[in-house]
Design an enzyme around this catalytic site. Structure first.
Site, PDB file in Angstrom:
ATOM      1  N   ALA A   1       2.303   0.080   9.381  1.00 45.36           N
ATOM      2  CA  ALA A   1       3.578  -0.436   9.871  1.00 45.36           C
ATOM      3  C   ALA A   1       3.720  -1.927   9.577  1.00 45.36           C
ATOM      4  O   ALA A   1       4.809  -2.411   9.242  1.00 45.36           O
ATOM      5  CB  ALA A   1       3.706  -0.180  11.375  1.00 45.36           C
TER       6      ALA A   1
ATOM      7  N   LYS B   1       2.343  -3.476   7.045  1.00 44.70           N
ATOM      8  CA  LYS B   1       2.586  -3.594   5.603  1.00 44.70           C
ATOM      9  C   LYS B   1       4.031  -3.232   5.274  1.00 44.70           C
ATOM     10  O   LYS B   1       4.674  -3.871   4.430  1.00 44.70           O
ATOM     11  CB  LYS B   1       1.621  -2.695   4.835  1.00 44.70           C
ATOM     12  CG  LYS B   1       0.154  -3.039   4.996  1.00 44.70           C
ATOM     13  CD  LYS B   1      -0.202  -4.373   4.371  1.00 44.70           C
ATOM     14  CE  LYS B   1      -0.290  -4.281   2.864  1.00 44.70           C
ATOM     15  NZ  LYS B   1      -0.791  -5.539   2.259  1.00 44.70           N
TER      16      LYS B   1
ATOM     17  N   TYR C   1      -1.506  -0.647  11.112  1.00 48.60           N
ATOM     18  CA  TYR C   1      -1.770  -1.330   9.834  1.00 48.60           C
ATOM     19  C   TYR C   1      -0.659  -1.047   8.836  1.00 48.60           C
ATOM     20  O   TYR C   1      -0.070  -1.971   8.258  1.00 48.60           O
ATOM     21  CB  TYR C   1      -3.111  -0.869   9.253  1.00 48.60           C
ATOM     22  CG  TYR C   1      -3.267  -1.226   7.793  1.00 48.60           C
ATOM     23  CD1 TYR C   1      -3.590  -2.530   7.406  1.00 48.60           C
ATOM     24  CD2 TYR C   1      -3.064  -0.269   6.792  1.00 48.60           C
ATOM     25  CE1 TYR C   1      -3.709  -2.872   6.064  1.00 48.60           C
ATOM     26  CE2 TYR C   1      -3.175  -0.597   5.460  1.00 48.60           C
ATOM     27  CZ  TYR C   1      -3.503  -1.895   5.097  1.00 48.60           C
ATOM     28  OH  TYR C   1      -3.610  -2.229   3.772  1.00 48.60           O
TER      29      TYR C   1
ATOM     30  N   THR D   1       0.818  -1.210   0.000  1.00 51.28           N
ATOM     31  CA  THR D   1       0.000   0.000   0.000  1.00 51.28           C
ATOM     32  C   THR D   1       0.854   1.265   0.000  1.00 51.28           C
ATOM     33  O   THR D   1       2.013   1.239   0.434  1.00 51.28           O
ATOM     34  CB  THR D   1      -0.913   0.010   1.246  1.00 51.28           C
ATOM     35  OG1 THR D   1      -1.569   1.272   1.370  1.00 51.28           O
ATOM     36  CG2 THR D   1      -0.094  -0.212   2.515  1.00 51.28           C
ATOM     37  N   ASP D   2       0.268   2.371  -0.435  1.00 52.57           N
ATOM     38  CA  ASP D   2       0.974   3.651  -0.372  1.00 52.57           C
ATOM     39  C   ASP D   2       1.071   4.179   1.057  1.00 52.57           C
ATOM     40  O   ASP D   2       1.845   5.084   1.344  1.00 52.57           O
ATOM     41  CB  ASP D   2       0.313   4.694  -1.272  1.00 52.57           C
ATOM     42  CG  ASP D   2      -1.166   4.929  -0.969  1.00 52.57           C
ATOM     43  OD1 ASP D   2      -1.709   4.282  -0.050  1.00 52.57           O
ATOM     44  OD2 ASP D   2      -1.784   5.751  -1.669  1.00 52.57           O
ATOM     45  N   GLU D   3       0.318   3.593   1.971  1.00 49.87           N
ATOM     46  CA  GLU D   3       0.332   4.048   3.364  1.00 49.87           C
ATOM     47  C   GLU D   3       1.687   3.838   4.034  1.00 49.87           C
ATOM     48  O   GLU D   3       1.976   4.461   5.061  1.00 49.87           O
ATOM     49  CB  GLU D   3      -0.759   3.358   4.172  1.00 49.87           C
ATOM     50  CG  GLU D   3      -2.166   3.772   3.796  1.00 49.87           C
ATOM     51  CD  GLU D   3      -3.208   3.248   4.764  1.00 49.87           C
ATOM     52  OE1 GLU D   3      -2.977   3.339   5.991  1.00 49.87           O
ATOM     53  OE2 GLU D   3      -4.239   2.728   4.306  1.00 49.87           O
TER      54      GLU D   3
END
Length: 208
Positions: free
Chosen positions: A35, A37, A33, A7-9
């Site tokens: 972190a 990923k 979440y 994800t881009d997060e």
């Protein structure tokens, strides 16, 4: 070949004037979440570096379209319209997300599987930055056209609620690297969201 779909997060949050994330952006996850990923991305990269395990990492933006989990923003807003219930929007709705239709994400993954370089990472985005409130307004506008409830607009159901903890302000993706593989998104936002609303109206059993 192992494709890590992330994800881009993992890159953290951007301000209004910051450049979009690219593949060299630093990792700054701000939630448990994101972190988790980010840690998965690092684990995959380590297997490539240490054991030459054939990996490619992809980072994508907010997906939307048919079959999405019913508690996500778009299907939730459609469901609230149908039930004539308040549509919750975090904070003032000014948070910005980069949206991509799920079919475009999948076509990007297929392109990377066929043409991507082992050990590299690719950002998959559609250059479609929208505020959350604009997304909800567009849903309501489509619902007004496709499933009119009364003389009033569904926009009147919008209710701003307390912001969630660790809510990043803006995500945006630079997709030049994957475009150099010959990929580009096919869906415009207006066509994509209209088609999505129509799909859920024809498949209401997938809503809350």
């Amino acid at each position: 070949k192992f494709i890590q779909i992330s994800t881009d997060e993992v890159y953290g949050s951007l301000n209004d004037k910051d450049n979009p994330f690219d593949e060299d952006s630093l990792y700054k996850p701000n939630s448990p979440y994101s972190a988790s990923k980010a840690s998965a991305d690092h684990l995959v990269r380590s297997w490539f570096k240490t054991f030459s395990f054939p990996t490619i990492i992809t980072n994508t933006s907010n997906n939307y379209g048919p079959w999405q989990f019913s508690e996500k923003l778009i299907p939730l807003a459609i469901s609230k319209c149908l039930k004539n219930e308040e549509i919750p929007v975090y904070g003032d709705g000014s948070q910005i997300r980069d949206w991509i239709r799920v079919e475009d994400h999948v076509s990007g993954l297929i392109n990377i599987m066929e043409n991507g370089i082992i050990g590299e990472k690719y950002n998959i985005g559609a250059n479609c930055e929208l505020r959350n409130i604009d997304v909800v307004n567009d849903i309501c506008q489509n619902m007004d056209k496709l499933n009119p409830n009364s003389k009033n607009s569904f926009k009147e159901l919008i209710k701003f609620v307390d912001d969630r903890p660790g809510h990043d302000f803006r995500y945006a993706i630079n997709n030049n690297k994957i475009k150099n593989l010959g990929w580009k998104p096919k869906y415009s936002w207006n066509a994509g969201i209209s088609d999505t609303v129509k799909w859920y109206l024809n498949n209401k059993k997938f809503l809350l």
